[in-house]
Design a protein around this motif. Structure first.
Motif, PDB file in Angstrom:
ATOM      1  N   GLY A 201       0.808  -1.217   0.000  1.00  0.00           N
ATOM      2  CA  GLY A 201       0.000   0.000   0.000  1.00  0.00           C
ATOM      3  C   GLY A 201       0.835   1.258   0.000  1.00  0.00           C
ATOM      4  N   TYR A 202       1.877   1.288   0.825  1.00  0.00           N
ATOM      5  CA  TYR A 202       2.725   2.487   0.903  1.00  0.00           C
ATOM      6  C   TYR A 202       3.436   2.745  -0.418  1.00  0.00           C
ATOM      7  CZ  TYR A 202       6.469   5.661   2.217  1.00  0.00           C
ATOM      8  OH  TYR A 202       7.332   6.728   2.259  1.00  0.00           O
ATOM      9  N   LEU A 203       4.004   1.692  -1.011  1.00  0.00           N
ATOM     10  CA  LEU A 203       4.714   1.862  -2.276  1.00  0.00           C
ATOM     11  C   LEU A 203       3.753   2.313  -3.378  1.00  0.00           C
ATOM     12  CD1 LEU A 203       7.063  -1.263  -2.244  1.00  0.00           C
ATOM     13  CD2 LEU A 203       7.666   1.110  -1.766  1.00  0.00           C
ATOM     14  N   TRP A 204       2.548   1.761  -3.380  1.00  0.00           N
ATOM     15  CA  TRP A 204       1.559   2.124  -4.403  1.00  0.00           C
ATOM     16  C   TRP A 204       1.105   3.569  -4.225  1.00  0.00           C
ATOM     17  CZ3 TRP A 204      -3.563  -1.077  -5.352  1.00  0.00           C
ATOM     18  CH2 TRP A 204      -4.135  -0.653  -6.557  1.00  0.00           C
ATOM     19  N   LEU A 205       0.837   3.966  -2.990  1.00  0.00           N
ATOM     20  CA  LEU A 205       0.385   5.331  -2.725  1.00  0.00           C
ATOM     21  C   LEU A 205       1.464   6.340  -3.103  1.00  0.00           C
ATOM     22  CD1 LEU A 205      -1.732   7.279  -1.661  1.00  0.00           C
ATOM     23  CD2 LEU A 205      -0.861   6.871   0.659  1.00  0.00           C
ATOM     24  N   MET A 206       2.698   6.061  -2.744  1.00  0.00           N
ATOM     25  CA  MET A 206       3.782   6.982  -3.095  1.00  0.00           C
ATOM     26  C   MET A 206       3.971   7.060  -4.607  1.00  0.00           C
ATOM     27  SD  MET A 206       4.755   8.543  -0.499  1.00  0.00           S
ATOM     28  CE  MET A 206       5.987   9.428  -1.432  1.00  0.00           C
ATOM     29  N   TRP A 207       3.783   5.949  -5.297  1.00  0.00           N
ATOM     30  CA  TRP A 207       3.886   5.962  -6.763  1.00  0.00           C
ATOM     31  C   TRP A 207       2.823   6.876  -7.363  1.00  0.00           C
ATOM     32  CZ3 TRP A 207       0.361   4.334 -10.526  1.00  0.00           C
ATOM     33  CH2 TRP A 207       0.848   4.311 -11.835  1.00  0.00           C
ATOM     34  N   MET A 208       1.595   6.799  -6.838  1.00  0.00           N
ATOM     35  CA  MET A 208       0.516   7.652  -7.342  1.00  0.00           C
ATOM     36  C   MET A 208       0.794   9.130  -7.066  1.00  0.00           C
ATOM     37  SD  MET A 208      -3.057   5.571  -6.680  1.00  0.00           S
ATOM     38  CE  MET A 208      -2.729   5.083  -4.985  1.00  0.00           C
ATOM     39  N   ILE A 209       1.300   9.422  -5.874  1.00  0.00           N
ATOM     40  CA  ILE A 209       1.589  10.811  -5.518  1.00  0.00           C
ATOM     41  C   ILE A 209       2.710  11.380  -6.387  1.00  0.00           C
ATOM     42  CG2 ILE A 209       2.495  12.312  -3.696  1.00  0.00           C
ATOM     43  CD1 ILE A 209       1.025  10.547  -1.665  1.00  0.00           C
ATOM     44  N   LYS A 210       3.786  10.624  -6.523  1.00  0.00           N
ATOM     45  CA  LYS A 210       4.912  11.101  -7.331  1.00  0.00           C
ATOM     46  C   LYS A 210       4.519  11.262  -8.798  1.00  0.00           C
ATOM     47  CE  LYS A 210       8.537   9.291  -4.328  1.00  0.00           C
ATOM     48  NZ  LYS A 210       9.653   8.321  -4.175  1.00  0.00           N
ATOM     49  N   ARG A 211       3.640  10.390  -9.260  1.00  0.00           N
ATOM     50  CA  ARG A 211       3.155  10.498 -10.635  1.00  0.00           C
ATOM     51  C   ARG A 211       2.365  11.791 -10.826  1.00  0.00           C
ATOM     52  NH1 ARG A 211      -1.328   7.570 -13.412  1.00  0.00           N
ATOM     53  NH2 ARG A 211      -0.794   7.427 -15.615  1.00  0.00           N
ATOM     54  N   ALA A 212       1.529  12.122  -9.817  1.00  0.00           N
ATOM     55  CA  ALA A 212       0.746  13.358  -9.884  1.00  0.00           C
ATOM     56  C   ALA A 212       1.658  14.580  -9.844  1.00  0.00           C
ATOM     57  CB  ALA A 212      -0.254  13.404  -8.735  1.00  0.00           C
ATOM     58  N   VAL A 213       2.682  14.531  -8.980  1.00  0.00           N
ATOM     59  CA  VAL A 213       3.628  15.647  -8.875  1.00  0.00           C
ATOM     60  C   VAL A 213       4.380  15.844 -10.188  1.00  0.00           C
ATOM     61  CG1 VAL A 213       5.739  16.439  -7.741  1.00  0.00           C
ATOM     62  CG2 VAL A 213       3.884  15.467  -6.371  1.00  0.00           C
ATOM     63  N   SER A 214       4.763  14.749 -10.826  1.00  0.00           N
ATOM     64  CA  SER A 214       5.491  14.840 -12.094  1.00  0.00           C
ATOM     65  C   SER A 214       4.643  15.461 -13.199  1.00  0.00           C
ATOM     66  CB  SER A 214       5.971  13.451 -12.538  1.00  0.00           C
ATOM     67  OG  SER A 214       4.874  12.627 -12.908  1.00  0.00           O
ATOM     68  N   LYS A 215       3.309  15.402 -13.018  1.00  0.00           N
ATOM     69  CA  LYS A 215       2.392  15.999 -13.992  1.00  0.00           C
ATOM     70  C   LYS A 215       2.056  17.449 -13.658  1.00  0.00           C
ATOM     71  CE  LYS A 215       0.185  11.702 -15.502  1.00  0.00           C
ATOM     72  NZ  LYS A 215      -1.118  10.977 -15.627  1.00  0.00           N
ATOM     73  N   GLY A 216       2.707  17.969 -12.598  1.00  0.00           N
ATOM     74  CA  GLY A 216       2.521  19.376 -12.267  1.00  0.00           C
ATOM     75  C   GLY A 216       1.574  19.666 -11.132  1.00  0.00           C
ATOM     76  N   GLU A 217       1.052  18.638 -10.446  1.00  0.00           N
ATOM     77  CA  GLU A 217       0.164  18.879  -9.306  1.00  0.00           C
ATOM     78  C   GLU A 217       0.985  19.302  -8.091  1.00  0.00           C
ATOM     79  OE1 GLU A 217      -3.218  16.376  -8.405  1.00  0.00           O
ATOM     80  OE2 GLU A 217      -2.837  15.205 -10.221  1.00  0.00           O
ATOM     81  N   PHE A 218       0.378  20.096  -7.211  1.00  0.00           N
ATOM     82  CA  PHE A 218       1.056  20.556  -6.006  1.00  0.00           C
ATOM     83  C   PHE A 218       0.008  20.874  -4.943  1.00  0.00           C
ATOM     84  CE2 PHE A 218       0.339  24.006  -8.963  1.00  0.00           C
ATOM     85  CZ  PHE A 218      -0.284  24.986  -8.182  1.00  0.00           C
ATOM     86  N   PHE A 219       0.476  21.198  -3.760  1.00  0.00           N
ATOM     87  CA  PHE A 219      -0.426  21.500  -2.644  1.00  0.00           C
ATOM     88  C   PHE A 219      -1.063  22.871  -2.840  1.00  0.00           C
ATOM     89  CE2 PHE A 219      -1.543  23.170   1.511  1.00  0.00           C
ATOM     90  CZ  PHE A 219      -2.133  22.075   2.140  1.00  0.00           C
ATOM     91  N   ILE A 220      -2.375  22.930  -2.683  1.00  0.00           N
ATOM     92  CA  ILE A 220      -3.110  24.186  -2.806  1.00  0.00           C
ATOM     93  C   ILE A 220      -3.751  24.507  -1.463  1.00  0.00           C
ATOM     94  CG2 ILE A 220      -5.001  25.401  -3.951  1.00  0.00           C
ATOM     95  CD1 ILE A 220      -4.558  23.590  -6.368  1.00  0.00           C
ATOM     96  N   GLU A 221      -3.369  25.641  -0.901  1.00  0.00           N
ATOM     97  CA  GLU A 221      -3.925  26.033   0.395  1.00  0.00           C
ATOM     98  C   GLU A 221      -5.361  26.536   0.252  1.00  0.00           C
ATOM     99  OE1 GLU A 221      -1.512  27.751   3.653  1.00  0.00           O
ATOM    100  OE2 GLU A 221      -0.170  28.344   2.010  1.00  0.00           O
TER     101      GLU A 221
END
Length: 439
Positions: A201-221
């Motif tokens: 689960g941890y490896l899969w979740l981190m893969w999804m997050i890093k994939r989103a970041v690589s596409k330009g997603e970031f934290f929005i306050e």
């Protein structure tokens, strides 16, 4: 046949409407009404014959029963989360964790915090309330997309801890009176499955997050975050004490007061937060008020879904489905796992699935000579799978009410962590039991 179409169709209708972001307080009773009409359930008490249960009574029994059982826990949990946030304690703990683990380990820190509280006996809903402020701070520091916060919270709470041997969560305790087992049933298999789920689960979740970041997603306050920079933060060690007090008080009083021990535990967390960090509060009573409002919204949404399950349970189609599922041929453990999964999915509740199926499934399989400990662990693990479909009470509360996300954005990762990973865990457990491990 029409009744079964109504039961399945109502569930599909509810899921679609929830995924579209419609108000649960409206769509849940409408979907339940669809189920009732196609199953011939009387709409009002005046239309019943003999001991029939009507639609209104069935829905409101589920709705009001959930609020009666859980309102004070929701209230205390929401207030605790808000005072941790307003005092800066959540920020302090998150910054300390990041300094030790590094920004890349922000998600791991959230998972560990949730796991500790869950295995300490704190309610899953309450854990989400309590850890969410820290999760926001950690995701902000790591600049991860916040739509993954619900997945991180749920993964740490409802997978490798909730259904594991020794867990004080009710999903691990419900089978005991039916199977005459202990909360440590089949602990060897449970330990292997827990480690497997945690790693995958941890490896899969981190893969999804890093994939989103690589596409330009970031934290929005958001304005509701109240995250303006502070000149001073509380001591991180002192800020951890309220979290530890929740864990310790819950453990001490769990056997005597059962779930009501959470009220004492969370109240102690609120008091310790105020006593240790009172000079850092922006506005203590405003935080209490915001927590109260959040608790009411959260429990209302969850109770609406529980009401749907209350109507589903009184239909003839549901009785037929339960009977068919518990009489499946083949390996009894596989049949039991499948039955629990489906019933938990229909009711949107892991504990509900167990409570409905075990009075029938338990004696039936024990008479067949099925190992009680293996059945206990299979039932517990299986209940934590399809209960987290989009309409599930925990899914709705965590995604919509606590994190303020939409199902469209947050559920793909949430579903992967809370449905697919636990199903893989169940399959691994069945394989291990087939080799006689833990039996």
């Amino acid at each position: 046949m029409i009744g079964m179409i109504g039961l399945v169709g109502g569930l599909i209708l509810l899921t679609i409407l929830v995924m579209r972001g419609m108000n649960l307080l409206v769509v849940a009773p409408l979907s339940a009404l669809f189920v009732a009409l196609l199953n011939g359930v009387p709409l009002f008490p005046q239309m019943t014959i003999n001991e029939e249960v009507d639609f209104v009574t069935g829905y409101m029994n589920g709705f009001a029963g959930f609020i009666t059982s859980w309102y004070l826990m929701f209230l205390a949990g929401a207030i605790f989360g808000k005072v941790m946030e307003d005092s800066g304690a959540a920020d302090s703990v998150s910054e300390w964790i990041l300094s030790k683990l590094g920004r890349e380990k922000a998600v791991l820190a959230i998972i560990i915090a949730c796991a500790i509280l869950t295995y300490g006996g704190v309610s899953l809903f309450v854990v989400a309330f309590a850890v969410y402020p820290m999760a926001v701070s950690l995701f902000k520091e790591a600049n991860f997309p916040r739509r993954f916060i619900p997945a991180a919270l749920a993964f740490g709470s409802t997978t490798f801890t909730m259904t594991s041997a020794g867990s004080p969560e009710i999903q691990n305790w419900i089978p005991i009176p039916y199977l005459n087992t202990s909360p440590y049933a089949a602990w060897q298999v449970s330990l292997i499955v827990a480690v497997f789920m945690m790693i995958i689960g941890y490896l899969w979740l981190m893969w999804m997050i890093k994939r989103a970041v690589s596409k330009g997603e970031f934290f929005i306050e958001r304005e509701t975050d109240h995250r303006e920079e502070r000149s001073h933060l509380p001591n991180p060690i002192l800020s951890v004490i309220p979290l530890l007090s929740v864990l310790i008080v819950s453990y001490i009083f769990h056997e005597r007061f059962e779930q009501y021990a959470l009220i004492l535990a969370l109240t102690s967390g609120i008091l310790f937060t105020w006593l240790l960090n009172r000079k850092y509060f922006r506005d203590f009573w405003t935080a209490v008020g915001e927590g109260t409002e959040g608790a009411i919204i959260a429990i209302g949404n969850t109770a609406a879904v529980v009401g749907f399950g209350g109507v589903a349970k009184i239909t003839p189609a549901f009785d037929k489905a339960v009977t068919a599922l518990t009489d499946l041929p083949g390996n009894p453990l596989i049949g039991g796992a499948f039955a629990i999964m489906i019933i938990a999915g229909l009711t949107g509740s892991s504990s509900g699935g167990q409570t409905i199926a075990l009075p029938i499934l338990g004696p039936h399989y024990l008479d067949m000579g099925v190992n009680a400990e293996a059945l206990h662990r299979t039932v517990a693990l299986s209940s934590g799978t399809l209960d987290s479909l989009p309409h599930g009470g925990y899914a709705v509360t965590t995604i919509r009410s606590i994190a303020g996300e939409t199902h469209k954005d947050a559920y793909p990762a949430f579903g992967a962590m809370t449905v697919l990973v636990p199903i893989l865990g169940v399959l691994l457990a069945l394989v291990l039991f087939s080799f006689g491990i833990g039996m």
